[in-house]
Design a protein around this motif. Sequence first.
Motif, PDB file in Angstrom:
ATOM      1  N   PRO A   1       0.810  -1.226   0.000  1.00 38.62           N
ATOM      2  CA  PRO A   1       0.000   0.000   0.000  1.00 38.62           C
ATOM      3  C   PRO A   1       0.842   1.273   0.000  1.00 38.62           C
ATOM      4  O   PRO A   1       0.427   2.299  -0.550  1.00 38.62           O
ATOM      5  N   SER A   2       2.019   1.221   0.620  1.00 37.73           N
ATOM      6  CA  SER A   2       2.887   2.398   0.676  1.00 37.73           C
ATOM      7  C   SER A   2       4.231   2.065   0.041  1.00 37.73           C
ATOM      8  O   SER A   2       4.660   0.916   0.016  1.00 37.73           O
ATOM      9  N   ARG A   3       4.881   3.101  -0.454  1.00 41.45           N
ATOM     10  CA  ARG A   3       6.138   2.894  -1.158  1.00 41.45           C
ATOM     11  C   ARG A   3       7.277   2.581  -0.186  1.00 41.45           C
ATOM     12  O   ARG A   3       7.387   3.175   0.884  1.00 41.45           O
ATOM     13  N   GLY A   4       8.110   1.647  -0.578  1.00 35.49           N
ATOM     14  CA  GLY A   4       9.312   1.325   0.171  1.00 35.49           C
ATOM     15  C   GLY A   4      10.362   0.824  -0.806  1.00 35.49           C
ATOM     16  O   GLY A   4      10.058   0.490  -1.951  1.00 35.49           O
ATOM     17  N   GLU A   5      11.598   0.789  -0.354  1.00 30.10           N
ATOM     18  CA  GLU A   5      12.686   0.363  -1.224  1.00 30.10           C
ATOM     19  C   GLU A   5      13.416  -0.834  -0.636  1.00 30.10           C
ATOM     20  O   GLU A   5      13.478  -1.019   0.589  1.00 30.10           O
ATOM     21  N   THR A   6      13.965  -1.647  -1.511  1.00 28.31           N
ATOM     22  CA  THR A   6      14.793  -2.768  -1.096  1.00 28.31           C
ATOM     23  C   THR A   6      16.163  -2.253  -0.669  1.00 28.31           C
ATOM     24  O   THR A   6      16.479  -1.066  -0.836  1.00 28.31           O
ATOM     25  N   GLY A   7      16.987  -3.152  -0.153  1.00 32.05           N
ATOM     26  CA  GLY A   7      18.348  -2.770   0.225  1.00 32.05           C
ATOM     27  C   GLY A   7      19.190  -2.334  -0.956  1.00 32.05           C
ATOM     28  O   GLY A   7      20.231  -1.684  -0.784  1.00 32.05           O
ATOM     29  N   GLU A   8      18.745  -2.665  -2.157  1.00 31.98           N
ATOM     30  CA  GLU A   8      19.461  -2.271  -3.380  1.00 31.98           C
ATOM     31  C   GLU A   8      18.897  -0.989  -3.980  1.00 31.98           C
ATOM     32  O   GLU A   8      19.276  -0.591  -5.084  1.00 31.98           O
ATOM     33  N   GLY A   9      17.975  -0.346  -3.247  1.00 26.31           N
ATOM     34  CA  GLY A   9      17.450   0.940  -3.693  1.00 26.31           C
ATOM     35  C   GLY A   9      16.363   0.859  -4.744  1.00 26.31           C
ATOM     36  O   GLY A   9      16.117   1.836  -5.461  1.00 26.31           O
ATOM     37  N   LEU A  10      15.666  -0.286  -4.826  1.00 29.38           N
ATOM     38  CA  LEU A  10      14.607  -0.471  -5.809  1.00 29.38           C
ATOM     39  C   LEU A  10      13.244  -0.453  -5.126  1.00 29.38           C
ATOM     40  O   LEU A  10      13.090  -0.971  -4.013  1.00 29.38           O
ATOM     41  N   GLU A  11      12.259   0.138  -5.788  1.00 24.77           N
ATOM     42  CA  GLU A  11      10.895   0.097  -5.256  1.00 24.77           C
ATOM     43  C   GLU A  11      10.458  -1.354  -5.149  1.00 24.77           C
ATOM     44  O   GLU A  11      10.697  -2.161  -6.043  1.00 24.77           O
ATOM     45  N   ARG A  12       9.812  -1.731  -4.049  1.00 23.75           N
ATOM     46  CA  ARG A  12       9.591  -3.143  -3.717  1.00 23.75           C
ATOM     47  C   ARG A  12       8.732  -3.891  -4.732  1.00 23.75           C
ATOM     48  O   ARG A  12       9.056  -5.019  -5.120  1.00 23.75           O
ATOM     49  N   THR A  13       7.642  -3.287  -5.187  1.00 27.38           N
ATOM     50  CA  THR A  13       6.789  -3.958  -6.171  1.00 27.38           C
ATOM     51  C   THR A  13       7.524  -4.133  -7.478  1.00 27.38           C
ATOM     52  O   THR A  13       7.469  -5.197  -8.110  1.00 27.38           O
ATOM     53  N   PHE A  14       8.219  -3.104  -7.910  1.00 29.83           N
ATOM     54  CA  PHE A  14       8.994  -3.158  -9.153  1.00 29.83           C
ATOM     55  C   PHE A  14      10.066  -4.241  -9.075  1.00 29.83           C
ATOM     56  O   PHE A  14      10.273  -5.012 -10.017  1.00 29.83           O
ATOM     57  N   ALA A  15      10.737  -4.332  -7.931  1.00 34.23           N
ATOM     58  CA  ALA A  15      11.815  -5.310  -7.775  1.00 34.23           C
ATOM     59  C   ALA A  15      11.301  -6.737  -7.851  1.00 34.23           C
ATOM     60  O   ALA A  15      11.873  -7.595  -8.537  1.00 34.23           O
ATOM     61  N   LEU A  16      10.199  -7.019  -7.135  1.00 31.37           N
ATOM     62  CA  LEU A  16       9.692  -8.392  -7.048  1.00 31.37           C
ATOM     63  C   LEU A  16       8.857  -8.782  -8.252  1.00 31.37           C
ATOM     64  O   LEU A  16       9.004  -9.878  -8.799  1.00 31.37           O
ATOM     65  N   TYR A  17       7.977  -7.895  -8.674  1.00 34.11           N
ATOM     66  CA  TYR A  17       6.993  -8.245  -9.700  1.00 34.11           C
ATOM     67  C   TYR A  17       7.529  -8.048 -11.115  1.00 34.11           C
ATOM     68  O   TYR A  17       7.073  -8.721 -12.053  1.00 34.11           O
ATOM     69  N   VAL A  18       8.495  -7.158 -11.282  1.00 31.04           N
ATOM     70  CA  VAL A  18       9.004  -6.887 -12.626  1.00 31.04           C
ATOM     71  C   VAL A  18      10.435  -7.399 -12.804  1.00 31.04           C
ATOM     72  O   VAL A  18      10.691  -8.291 -13.612  1.00 31.04           O
ATOM     73  N   LEU A  19      11.371  -6.865 -12.021  1.00 32.25           N
ATOM     74  CA  LEU A  19      12.770  -7.244 -12.219  1.00 32.25           C
ATOM     75  C   LEU A  19      13.015  -8.729 -11.976  1.00 32.25           C
ATOM     76  O   LEU A  19      13.737  -9.378 -12.734  1.00 32.25           O
ATOM     77  N   ASN A  20      12.411  -9.282 -10.921  1.00 28.02           N
ATOM     78  CA  ASN A  20      12.634 -10.698 -10.648  1.00 28.02           C
ATOM     79  C   ASN A  20      12.098 -11.573 -11.768  1.00 28.02           C
ATOM     80  O   ASN A  20      12.731 -12.554 -12.180  1.00 28.02           O
TER      81      ASN A  20
END
Length: 279
Positions: A93-112
Amino acid sequence: MRTVVITGGTSGIGAGLARQLLASGHRVVAIGSSAANGAALQAEAVRQGSADRLAFRQVDLGSIARTTELAAEIRARYDTVDALVLCAGRYHPSRGETGEGLERTFALYVLNRFLLPELLHEPLSRADRPVVLNLCGTGGIRAGKIHWDDLQLRRRYGGLRATMQGARANDLLGVAFAARHRGSGIRYVLYNPLFVDTGLAEPFRQPTRSLVKLLARLFAARVEQITPPLLGLLADPPAAPLSAFRRGVPVDLGRPEFDRETALRLHRVLAGLVPERAG
């Protein structure tokens, strides 16, 4: 016996597929972030007598480094991977970043979901009927849009906005993979199971959580209703390099959501964010 790698393989649809595949005598590599869910799946496999065919890996798939390490481990352990099922996702629901500086949804749902098929291309290409099954958007999502100037939604984040961008991006990932690996024999299947009761209400705040739970109870399909057609696609994937389905109904790949040049553009952008090995 086939070897199937499932991300999000310890809960929801991924876990349902893992159970059915193990019961059918196949080998499953279930990847998830929850140790408790992994232990529960392992306990079921023990009771079922299939524990020797289940490998659970607790991995943060939102991390490029951890995903790359996981892929290297799978390549070293399994000469052939028959199927890769991409189920992992989480609503934020709210924006957060991974330890690598990536937005969490983008990192998991797109990059992965971009990274793993590329990193596991070699063991997949050795299988007789290899398939990548991506549970995603498959066209027709008016709210889904690629925000090219702000892919990680730093300026205007919304949980639905991030999720719908991911859904649109995953359709394009399938198009780009099929175009780039057309002669590999790997089939890429995009599949949207639509509304499924997988506990998706939990990330929401009240009163939205209660409303989503009620809607799921009234209208959502159960996991056991969704898995049979998915198992059929894994056992006998379509002959075409790319296909798409919405709850079992074929989707026209001539729709603008599957534009090849847009897909290759996205591939180039994502490849610039990850190690050269995946580009």
